[in-house]
Design a protein around this motif. Structure first.
Motif, PDB file in Angstrom:
ATOM      1  N   UNK A 196      23.115  58.155  -7.391  1.00 36.29           N
ATOM      2  CA  UNK A 196      24.056  57.826  -8.472  1.00 36.29           C
ATOM      3  C   UNK A 196      23.318  56.992  -9.508  1.00 36.29           C
ATOM      4  N   UNK A 197      23.425  57.385 -10.755  1.00 37.10           N
ATOM      5  CA  UNK A 197      22.763  56.617 -11.814  1.00 37.10           C
ATOM      6  C   UNK A 197      23.479  56.836 -13.137  1.00 37.10           C
ATOM      7  N   UNK A 198      23.360  55.851 -14.004  1.00 43.15           N
ATOM      8  CA  UNK A 198      23.888  56.061 -15.358  1.00 43.15           C
ATOM      9  C   UNK A 198      22.732  56.244 -16.344  1.00 43.15           C
ATOM     10  N   UNK A 199      21.492  56.284 -15.797  1.00 38.13           N
ATOM     11  CA  UNK A 199      20.286  56.389 -16.616  1.00 38.13           C
ATOM     12  C   UNK A 199      19.996  57.875 -16.893  1.00 38.13           C
ATOM     13  N   UNK A 200      20.588  58.383 -17.956  1.00 37.24           N
ATOM     14  CA  UNK A 200      20.454  59.821 -18.248  1.00 37.24           C
ATOM     15  C   UNK A 200      19.029  60.192 -18.637  1.00 37.24           C
ATOM     16  N   UNK A 201      18.316  59.234 -19.233  1.00 36.24           N
ATOM     17  CA  UNK A 201      16.930  59.510 -19.600  1.00 36.24           C
ATOM     18  C   UNK A 201      16.099  59.794 -18.356  1.00 36.24           C
ATOM     19  N   UNK A 202      16.386  59.034 -17.318  1.00 32.87           N
ATOM     20  CA  UNK A 202      15.667  59.242 -16.061  1.00 32.87           C
ATOM     21  C   UNK A 202      16.021  60.601 -15.453  1.00 32.87           C
ATOM     22  N   UNK A 203      17.300  60.928 -15.520  1.00 36.89           N
ATOM     23  CA  UNK A 203      17.755  62.216 -14.974  1.00 36.89           C
ATOM     24  C   UNK A 203      17.039  63.359 -15.681  1.00 36.89           C
ATOM     25  N   UNK A 204      16.878  63.177 -16.986  1.00 40.78           N
ATOM     26  CA  UNK A 204      16.254  64.236 -17.783  1.00 40.78           C
ATOM     27  C   UNK A 204      14.807  64.479 -17.377  1.00 40.78           C
ATOM     28  N   UNK A 205      14.177  63.460 -16.762  1.00 41.22           N
ATOM     29  CA  UNK A 205      12.776  63.631 -16.363  1.00 41.22           C
ATOM     30  C   UNK A 205      12.639  64.389 -15.058  1.00 41.22           C
ATOM     31  N   UNK A 206      13.787  64.696 -14.426  1.00 35.18           N
ATOM     32  CA  UNK A 206      13.750  65.466 -13.177  1.00 35.18           C
ATOM     33  C   UNK A 206      14.639  66.702 -13.301  1.00 35.18           C
ATOM     34  N   UNK A 207      14.172  67.649 -14.096  1.00 32.81           N
ATOM     35  CA  UNK A 207      15.022  68.819 -14.377  1.00 32.81           C
ATOM     36  C   UNK A 207      15.289  69.681 -13.150  1.00 32.81           C
ATOM     37  N   UNK A 208      14.476  69.530 -12.140  1.00 31.98           N
ATOM     38  CA  UNK A 208      14.694  70.365 -10.960  1.00 31.98           C
ATOM     39  C   UNK A 208      15.898  69.913 -10.148  1.00 31.98           C
ATOM     40  N   UNK A 209      16.393  68.691 -10.400  1.00 29.86           N
ATOM     41  CA  UNK A 209      17.524  68.183  -9.640  1.00 29.86           C
ATOM     42  C   UNK A 209      18.833  68.633 -10.261  1.00 29.86           C
ATOM     43  N   UNK A 210      19.837  68.876  -9.417  1.00 29.68           N
ATOM     44  CA  UNK A 210      21.169  69.225  -9.913  1.00 29.68           C
ATOM     45  C   UNK A 210      21.903  67.943 -10.295  1.00 29.68           C
ATOM     46  N   UNK A 211      22.850  68.084 -11.192  1.00 27.56           N
ATOM     47  CA  UNK A 211      23.566  66.893 -11.650  1.00 27.56           C
ATOM     48  C   UNK A 211      25.070  67.101 -11.506  1.00 27.56           C
ATOM     49  N   UNK A 212      25.705  66.089 -10.926  1.00 23.03           N
ATOM     50  CA  UNK A 212      27.165  66.058 -10.817  1.00 23.03           C
ATOM     51  C   UNK A 212      27.623  65.016 -11.812  1.00 23.03           C
ATOM     52  N   UNK A 213      28.460  65.388 -12.743  1.00 23.16           N
ATOM     53  CA  UNK A 213      28.922  64.390 -13.693  1.00 23.16           C
ATOM     54  C   UNK A 213      30.362  64.013 -13.379  1.00 23.16           C
ATOM     55  N   UNK A 214      30.546  62.711 -13.173  1.00 21.10           N
ATOM     56  CA  UNK A 214      31.888  62.212 -12.865  1.00 21.10           C
ATOM     57  C   UNK A 214      32.511  61.633 -14.132  1.00 21.10           C
ATOM     58  N   UNK A 215      33.744  61.975 -14.371  1.00 17.61           N
ATOM     59  CA  UNK A 215      34.474  61.377 -15.490  1.00 17.61           C
ATOM     60  C   UNK A 215      35.889  61.101 -15.021  1.00 17.61           C
ATOM     61  N   UNK A 216      36.299  59.865 -15.122  1.00 19.77           N
ATOM     62  CA  UNK A 216      37.645  59.429 -14.712  1.00 19.77           C
ATOM     63  C   UNK A 216      37.996  59.920 -13.291  1.00 19.77           C
ATOM     64  N   UNK A 217      37.032  59.810 -12.411  1.00 20.56           N
ATOM     65  CA  UNK A 217      37.288  60.098 -11.001  1.00 20.56           C
ATOM     66  C   UNK A 217      37.252  61.563 -10.622  1.00 20.56           C
ATOM     67  N   UNK A 218      36.870  62.439 -11.576  1.00 19.16           N
ATOM     68  CA  UNK A 218      36.797  63.864 -11.243  1.00 19.16           C
ATOM     69  C   UNK A 218      35.433  64.415 -11.617  1.00 19.16           C
ATOM     70  N   UNK A 219      35.019  65.452 -10.892  1.00 17.02           N
ATOM     71  CA  UNK A 219      33.723  66.057 -11.176  1.00 17.02           C
ATOM     72  C   UNK A 219      33.887  67.142 -12.232  1.00 17.02           C
ATOM     73  N   UNK A 220      32.996  67.091 -13.201  1.00 14.13           N
ATOM     74  CA  UNK A 220      32.985  68.171 -14.174  1.00 14.13           C
ATOM     75  C   UNK A 220      32.063  69.250 -13.639  1.00 14.13           C
ATOM     76  N   UNK A 221      32.643  70.361 -13.258  1.00 15.95           N
ATOM     77  CA  UNK A 221      31.867  71.439 -12.627  1.00 15.95           C
ATOM     78  C   UNK A 221      32.353  72.789 -13.165  1.00 15.95           C
ATOM     79  N   UNK A 222      32.189  72.990 -14.465  1.00 18.37           N
ATOM     80  CA  UNK A 222      32.751  74.210 -15.060  1.00 18.37           C
ATOM     81  C   UNK A 222      32.157  75.486 -14.468  1.00 18.37           C
ATOM     82  N   UNK A 223      30.897  75.424 -14.035  1.00 18.50           N
ATOM     83  CA  UNK A 223      30.275  76.648 -13.518  1.00 18.50           C
ATOM     84  C   UNK A 223      30.668  76.929 -12.081  1.00 18.50           C
ATOM     85  N   UNK A 224      31.199  75.917 -11.386  1.00 14.46           N
ATOM     86  CA  UNK A 224      31.548  76.084  -9.973  1.00 14.46           C
ATOM     87  C   UNK A 224      30.359  76.016  -9.053  1.00 14.46           C
ATOM     88  N   UNK A 225      29.172  75.722  -9.598  1.00 12.11           N
ATOM     89  CA  UNK A 225      27.959  75.719  -8.766  1.00 12.11           C
ATOM     90  C   UNK A 225      28.002  74.595  -7.720  1.00 12.11           C
TER      91      UNK A 225
END
Lengths: 237, 285
Positions: A196-225
């Motif tokens: 878990x991190x709020x450092x998006x710049x760091x996340x961007x340096x690891x493109x091979x990792x998947x990202x779960x974005x939480x907003x107001x207690x729910x996961x944004x997962x439009x692709x269903x992946x």
């Protein structure tokens, strides 16, 4: 192989307030590397508390390593927890134990013999570059050194899943990079990583990792992946 | 197999007040237990001495009739199988017994007294029936005369046992409070250890070993102090009795029972700690 972590319509409510987490559904495949991102208060820490069995959900199904931890008897939880390695944001080192003893804790809890503990912990401290500070207490270590002790403690028992909550919150960018290189190395060895991190710049340096974005207690997962990940390891990275 | 560091939840060198509380409880327990044991032995001794002993008193104004009635009663008792031993108390001895109360020169008729030991299983009623022919004879059991004293001793003994139980209860409650305080003070560490996969039993062991040692040390100190008091009080009572030999010393067996006290307190403190911690931890996930 079944998912290491599986959430299905999970909700979490503290007391009688509104749900902190709502309808979380996702699966983490073995050997995957995930970031959980989101603004402060989005529910990242609550999500990790559910994953690390520090909290039971108010509703829904959670499976860890195939075990339904919602209905699992309390006495059976320690066995599941021993398959987890957790790096807390505040490290949670035991202040009156040395770095060596802090790292040795998971092995002692598992009841391993002293020679094995000595060899494994020494190797682990060497791996994080803290072998010379093995006898130091946390208060005499720098923030970065404490973090590395916390990481060594999280990985010393070779867990199947490593969970880290804002692990870079207290360290400089260079140390952050080193930390994530450690995580990547563990991931290459087959360990599933959830950070878990709020450092998006760091996340961007690891493109091979998947990202779960939480907003107001729910996961944004439009692709269903996240909900229906591809079976092979790293297939969706 | 390796154990968790014993100072994980209770740091070495940071002793709580538990040993001193346990020492005080052990001190009171040992004194009360010693009192209960000594009172029990006194009650047993009184009961044993009085058991089966009767006194026949014959009150007649005329000494000649009194002596005749006493002789008749003596003959009746000696002639049947109700008593093992029967003997008339010398009249001079009767005078000596009452002289502190009536004065040495008192010129009043005194009863004749006959002491007898009942045979085992013989009721005092049988003796009274046998002596019906001697109308002036009155039969008293020594046990009946000593009943109020025996009752007092039994009450004091029960009181001493209540003090023992209350002291033990206080020791256990304090131990439980110390265990709860240890958990509360180290809530973060407990959560971390739980997170690492520690079981409740492992966490309980961390505290119970230490509290058992604290209790053992405290109880031993309390027992040593109580032992000194018991010896001093015993010596004083011996002086009152007029001879050291007559002092109410505790026999070796009773000292042995008191020696068990520290082990009992350590064991019960360990158990109380374990149960407290397990019940507290059960409230967490």
């Amino acid at each position: 192989m079944s998912a290491i972590v599986h959430f299905e319509n999970v909700g979490l409510r503290y007391g009688t307030g509104a749900e902190t987490l709502s309808n979380l559904s996702f699966s983490l495949a073995p050997g995957s590397f995930h970031f959980v991102t989101g603004a402060s208060g989005a529910g990242k820490t609550s999500l990790l508390r559910l994953v690390t069995l520090a909290q039971r959900p108010s509703r829904g199904i959670i499976r860890l390593f195939g075990e339904d931890i919602v209905t699992l008897p309390r006495d059976a939880l320690p066995v599941v927890r021993r398959r987890l390695g957790v790096v807390y944001q505040d490290f949670r080192l035991i202040p009156h134990l040395t770095a060596f003893e802090n790292v040795a804790l998971p092995l002692r809890i598992m009841g391993q013999d002293e020679p094995t503990i000595r060899a494994t912990v020494t190797e682990m401290l060497d791996w994080v570059g803290l072998a010379p500070r093995a006898d130091a207490r946390p208060a005499t270590l720098s923030g970065g050194e404490q973090q590395r002790v916390a990481i060594a403690r999280a990985v010393v028992a070779r867990p199947d899943l490593i969970v880290a909550d804002e692990p870079t919150g207290n360290v400089d960018p260079e140390m952050s990079m080193r930390l994530f290189q450690l995580f990547e190395g563990l991931n290459r060895l087959g360990t599933t990583i959830l950070v878990a991190t709020h450092d998006l710049a760091l996340v961007a340096r690891f493109p091979s990792a998947a990202t779960m974005h939480l907003a107001r207690g729910s996961i944004e997962d439009p692709s269903g992946l996240l909900r229906y990940p591809a079976a092979p390891r790293r297939a969706y990275r | 197999m390796s154990a968790l560091p014993s100072d994980l939840l209770l740091r070495a060198g940071r002793r709580s007040a538990l040993p001193w509380v346990i020492a005080a409880a052990a001190f009171l327990m040992a004194l009360a237990a010693a009192s209960a044991l000594a009172l029990g032995r006194s009650a047993d001794a009184i009961a044993a001495n009085a058991a089966g002993k009767i006194t026949v008193s014959i009150a007649e104004g005329d000494p000649a009739r009194r002596d005749a009635a006493a002789a008749r009663a003596l003959a009746i008792l000696a002639g049947n199988k109700l008593v093992d031993r029967v003997a008339r108390v010398d009249q001079a001895e009767v005078h000596r017994l009452v002289s502190p109360y009536l004065g040495a020169d008192a010129d009043i008729p005194l009863p004749a007294l006959i002491d007898a030991d009942l045979r085992p299983g013989v009721a005092i009623g049988a003796v009274r029936t046998a002596l019906r022919a001697v109308s002036s004879a009155r039969v008293d059991a020594e046990g009946e005369a000593l009943a109020p004293l025996s009752g007092l001793i039994v009450a004091l003994r029960r009181l001493a046992l209540v003090v023992v139980l209350l002291s033990a209860l206080v020791a256990l409650l304090v131990t439980a409070m110390v265990a709860r305080a240890a958990l509360a003070a180290h809530a973060g560490t407990v959560e971390t250890l739980h997170g690492l996969g520690a079981t409740d039993a492992q966490l309980a062991r961390l505290v119970e070993r230490r509290t058992a040692m604290d209790a053992l040390v405290g109880a031993t100190l309390g027992l040593i102090a109580a032992g000194g008091v018991i010896l001093i009080v015993g010596a004083h009572l011996g002086t009152i009795n007029g001879s050291t030999g007559g002092a109410p010393h505790l026999p070796v067996r009773d000292w042995g029972l008191l020696m068990v006290l520290p082990v009992y307190l350590a064991g019960s403190a360990m158990m109380a700690t374990r149960l407290t911690i397990l019940s507290q931890l059960r409230r967490s996930i």
